[in-house]
Design an enzyme around this catalytic site. Structure first.
Site, mmCIF file in Angstrom:
data_model
loop_
_atom_site.group_PDB
_atom_site.id
_atom_site.type_symbol
_atom_site.label_atom_id
_atom_site.label_comp_id
_atom_site.label_asym_id
_atom_site.label_seq_id
_atom_site.Cartn_x
_atom_site.Cartn_y
_atom_site.Cartn_z
ATOM 1 N N GLU A 55 0.823 -1.201 0.000
ATOM 2 C CA GLU A 55 0.000 0.000 0.000
ATOM 3 C C GLU A 55 0.865 1.262 0.000
ATOM 4 O OE1 GLU A 55 -2.005 -2.870 3.006
ATOM 5 O OE2 GLU A 55 -0.033 -2.594 2.075
ATOM 6 N N SER A 171 19.378 -41.563 -12.474
ATOM 7 C CA SER A 171 18.143 -40.792 -12.639
ATOM 8 C C SER A 171 18.333 -39.564 -13.528
ATOM 9 C CB SER A 171 17.631 -40.325 -11.266
ATOM 10 O OG SER A 171 18.588 -39.494 -10.626
ATOM 11 N N TRP A 173 18.792 -37.905 -17.195
ATOM 12 C CA TRP A 173 17.726 -37.114 -16.602
ATOM 13 C C TRP A 173 16.401 -37.748 -16.986
ATOM 14 C CZ3 TRP A 173 18.879 -33.665 -13.036
ATOM 15 C CH2 TRP A 173 20.119 -33.048 -13.060
ATOM 16 N N SER A 301 13.014 -41.649 -2.135
ATOM 17 C CA SER A 301 11.743 -42.350 -2.068
ATOM 18 C C SER A 301 11.304 -42.634 -0.636
ATOM 19 C CB SER A 301 11.831 -43.652 -2.861
ATOM 20 O OG SER A 301 12.855 -44.485 -2.365
ATOM 21 N N SER A 306 7.858 -41.213 3.965
ATOM 22 C CA SER A 306 7.711 -40.945 5.401
ATOM 23 C C SER A 306 6.965 -39.641 5.633
ATOM 24 C CB SER A 306 9.081 -40.929 6.080
ATOM 25 O OG SER A 306 9.853 -39.815 5.670
#
Length: 367
Positions: A55, A171, A173, A301, A306
């Protein structure tokens, strides 16, 4: 002013607020627009904690052309002294006639309502314009001020058959450059990024923000390491940055290793265990007290599982690449799960976005 015009100008204010994404924590995102004689005369947004509120920025931008105008603001103006004076006073001094607010201030610790104060001083106040949009925009802030806990997002990238890596741990990519660039915008937006020590050992990630064109804010790096096994040569240890690194261990970490990491600028945080692993609920309570208002969980994972099983997750961001391992691999979640589909965690408010050939599925976890 009619309702359609109110929505148009409030949308402008929401877009301005978004410019502060990643910089305002623990404060909310706020944008403001001042309209006079059907023209926008002032714009502003909250840029960072401790800096001028939206503001005040909009009033300054209007350059004294506020009298009789309408202020559109995405969050109820503050009516208390914090790091900055109350915005309600600035609004009165600017002689604004009407205030349109998207959402009320959700902070239970704030004494006195800005809307009520302005109405008591003769201003016209309208609330609830694009309220749902404003609530979504400030989900991190709202969760933290109302519960003391951070807003938690689980992010994962997998093949269409749900594998985040091969059996060998490879992993890179799974997803393409466009999807990975979006992940960096997610990192920029949150206070902390959380992974398990297995991810550090397998991938040695930097866990930093690399936005297209440079810039961006690095989140605090939070590593779950119950037995303090993290290599001292890990990138998150050697590569210091302003946000810092926290290693979360059990309540009795090895003293020598703790001291060595401390010398490298790493903060060691002890947390209670549950079933031999860091208790997610207890951890989030600790992080919330540290004014960490949002956490992006990136792996692996067992950590993702969890967090989901503990009920601390608010949102999921799952990327799917048009690939199949068609065999064994590492699934997004590992560990004991429910016996019946009826006991599965449910997701609401699903959004689907495309990044080249990759698909992002987002949604809110139903408590």
């Amino acid at each position: 002013m009619n309702e359609n015009a109110d929505k148009i100008y409030m949308k402008m204010a929401l877009e301005l607020a978004e410019k502060g994404r990643g910089y305002t924590s623990p404060n909310p995102l706020v944008g403001a627009v001042i309209v006079k004689d059907n023209a926008v005369v002032g714009r502003g947004y909250h840029r960072a904690a401790g800096q001028a509120h939206a503001e005040v920025e909009a009033i300054a931008d209007a350059g004294g052309n506020c009298a009789g105008g309408t202020l559109y603001v995405t969050l109820e103006p503050c009516n208390h002294y914090g790091r900055t004076p109350p915005c309600t006073r600035a609004i009165l001094d600017a002689e604004i006639a009407r205030v349109v607010v998207a959402m009320d201030d959700p902070n239970p610790g704030v004494a006195g309502g800005g809307n009520a104060f302005l109405e008591s001083r003769g201003l016209s106040v309208s609330t609830g314009i694009l309220r749902e949009d404003a609530l979504r925009q400030n989900a991190y802030f709202i969760k933290h001020v109302q519960t003391g806990l951070p807003y938690v997002i689980v992010k994962s990238a997998s093949t269409l058959d749900g594998k985040i890596a091969t059996d060998t741990g490879d992993s890179k990519w799974i997803t393409g450059e466009s999807a990975r660039a979006h992940v960096h915008s997610l990192r920029h937006a949150v206070d902390g990024i959380l992974v398990g020590v297995d991810t550090i050992r397998a991938d040695n990630p930097r866990l930093t923000t690399r936005l297209a064109g440079g810039g961006g804010k690095d989140p605090i790096r939070i590593i779950l390491d119950t037995n303090l096994n993290i290599p001292e040569s890990a990138g998150v240890i050697d590569e210091r940055h302003a946000a810092g690194t926290i290693v979360v261990t059990g309540e009795h970490p090895a003293g020598g290793k703790k001291a060595a990491l401390g010398e490298k600028g790493v903060r060691i945080l002890s947390a209670p265990l549950r079933d031999g692993r860091i208790d997610p609920q207890a951890l989030m309570e600790i992080l919330g007290k540290m004014t960490i208002t949002s956490v992006l969980v990136e792996g692996g994972s067992r950590v993702a599982a969890s967090m989901l099983r503990a009920g601390v997750v608010d949102r999921i961001c799952l990327f799917y690449a048009p690939k199949l391992l068609a065999g064994d691999g590492i699934s997004m979640c590992r560990g004991p799960g429910p016996e019946k589909i009826s006991e599965a965690i449910r997701i609401a408010n699903i959004e689907i976005k495309r990044f080249d050939d990759d698909i992002l599925v987002e949604g809110d976890v139903i408590p």
